[in-house]
Write a protein that holds these residues in place. Sequence first.
Motif, PDB file in Angstrom:
ATOM      1  N   SER A 486       0.812  -1.213   0.000  1.00 19.10           N
ATOM      2  CA  SER A 486       0.000   0.000   0.000  1.00 19.10           C
ATOM      3  C   SER A 486       0.849   1.268   0.000  1.00 19.10           C
ATOM      4  N   TYR A 487       2.132   1.137   0.405  1.00 17.45           N
ATOM      5  CA  TYR A 487       2.969   2.333   0.455  1.00 17.45           C
ATOM      6  C   TYR A 487       3.515   2.741  -0.906  1.00 17.45           C
ATOM      7  N   SER A 495       6.544   7.866   0.985  1.00 25.12           N
ATOM      8  CA  SER A 495       5.840   7.023   1.953  1.00 25.12           C
ATOM      9  C   SER A 495       6.404   7.299   3.339  1.00 25.12           C
ATOM     10  N   ASP A 496       5.552   7.242   4.361  1.00 22.61           N
ATOM     11  CA  ASP A 496       6.025   7.481   5.723  1.00 22.61           C
ATOM     12  C   ASP A 496       6.854   6.319   6.249  1.00 22.61           C
ATOM     13  N   GLN A 497       6.949   5.217   5.460  1.00 25.73           N
ATOM     14  CA  GLN A 497       7.725   4.059   5.886  1.00 25.73           C
ATOM     15  C   GLN A 497       9.121   3.997   5.277  1.00 25.73           C
ATOM     16  N   GLN A 498       9.443   4.945   4.398  1.00 28.78           N
ATOM     17  CA  GLN A 498      10.697   4.819   3.652  1.00 28.78           C
ATOM     18  C   GLN A 498      11.927   5.299   4.432  1.00 28.78           C
TER      19      GLN A 498
END
Length: 572
Positions: A486-487, A495-498
């Motif tokens: 989803s990212y 993305s806030d996860q990168q």
Amino acid sequence: MALTTRQRRPLPSDPPPSSPIYTKYDKPSRRLGDGDGGREEEKSLGWFVPVFALGMLRYMSATTNIIHDCDEVFNYWEPLHYLLYKSGFQTWEYSSEFALRSYLYILFHELVGRPASWLFAEDKVRVFYAVRLFLGLFSVTTDAVLVVALSRKYGRRLASYTLAMLCLTSGCFFASTSFLPSSFSMYAISLASGFFLLEKYAMAVAVSAAGVILGWPFSILAFLPVVFYSLARRFKQAFLAGAATSVTLLALSVFVDYQYYRRWTSSVLNLVVYNVVGGGESHLYGIEGPLYYLRNAFNNFNFGFVLALLFVGILPIARKKYAPGLVVVVSPVYIWLLFMSMQPHKEERFLYPIYPLICVAASAVIESFPDIFRDKYDPNANFVMVTTAKVLRPFVLGLILCASHSRTFSLVNGYAAPIEVYKILQHHDDAGPGSVVCVGSEWHRYPSSFFIPNYVGEVRWLDDGFRGLLPLPFNSTLGGTSAAPSYFNNKNKASDQQFLQDVEACTFLVELQLNRPYPSRGSDLSKWEPIAALPYLDREFSPPLYRSFFIPYLWQQRNVFGLYKLFRRIRN
């Protein structure tokens, strides 16, 4: 009574009957002497010289070439690394939701990568160079066919000039061992052009189809002249060969994509739809002006590129020599430059498919220098000018090759630091398993996971202000290659996860330290110990002439260098 004459039976050494395409037999030949019975002949260039010369230079390219584009790493080296070692970075194009990249192209390189990974075990750097050597070998084969074909049809001089430029021009040196679909299309262009000149039209069309489907679909424009003329010459054989190759490769591509994306889809079609029908939104990745490709082509071929553009100018005096055969082969240079210059998003690698043709066009112009002054009605006229033009040919070629070598040397020595710095990691396995390598603004110079030793648990990005979408590791829990995380998105939104939030988790840190007013993480020597530092050319503060071309002594004195550093955290 009518007189009759007897005609001798043609000898095997006689030239073939005239054809609509100019050949070396139509050239004014030199008489070999009375001992040869007045026979005129020019030997064509054999296979040994092209294969040997190209082999030497492609080996040098494979072992010294830098990585010029982060797309080469994240869209090709990283997926290959994942297939071999089950770890690596994934881009949004490889999300099964979008499926824009073909795994068939990656599998083609796995044919070498897989045995190399068995042979070299944990030494992944050697696997990287094994694949590069395979690319170089492929380039040697295709370019050698082109050179031999030019020699057989137009003579040794044109073939020799082309060979020299294929070997030593910066563009061919760098593109020949790049792991990119545009490089594969370049191989196909050389091979298809060679087959075309050898009048193997069916094979030319089949290779063209492979270059488009297995390589880069948009390179179809560069193949059109050879394909159309081949169809005009041998329609049935050429059409069947092209159709069979296209259907086979498309079906194989769909099947392979299903095996990895786990859904029926065509990455070739998806890529075309995204860029053509869907608009592609290429402006999200940067736009350049209309002269971008002219500047880049000049940097990579210097005056050779100027001469290649002048090919159309010599046609009125060299029409018999070069039309229609060589005109068909060279015409994609103009078609491709015009089309690509009209696109807002431009990258240097997009020109790769026509690099061999630039060499051919420039060599044809150099070879034709004496024809500019030669009087076809009086061979003895303008003797001085014709002789001067003949002497000028090797001088001009030498100037182009020297400038090209200077360009190659500057890039290799100025920008090789990232690959060399990451190699140092293999000597610090005492850091222990699960170590973390952290990279900030230098993410786009990451040389691939092949340079990350097995003791390193992961490579993480640090937030240095970049707001675009970065690659993230393939997620095996979501399905690996079949995952649609989803990212990922196709809008280049971060993305806030990168990014890694806890910098304290970093074991190693990679930074480029330039003479700038802003601070760097590695400057805190209480936390970080520098374990490697190599000079890196500071493009912004170095004069264009001296950074683009290596001039002895002046290159070191006039250019400005930063330090590409690898740090290791100091554990208290």
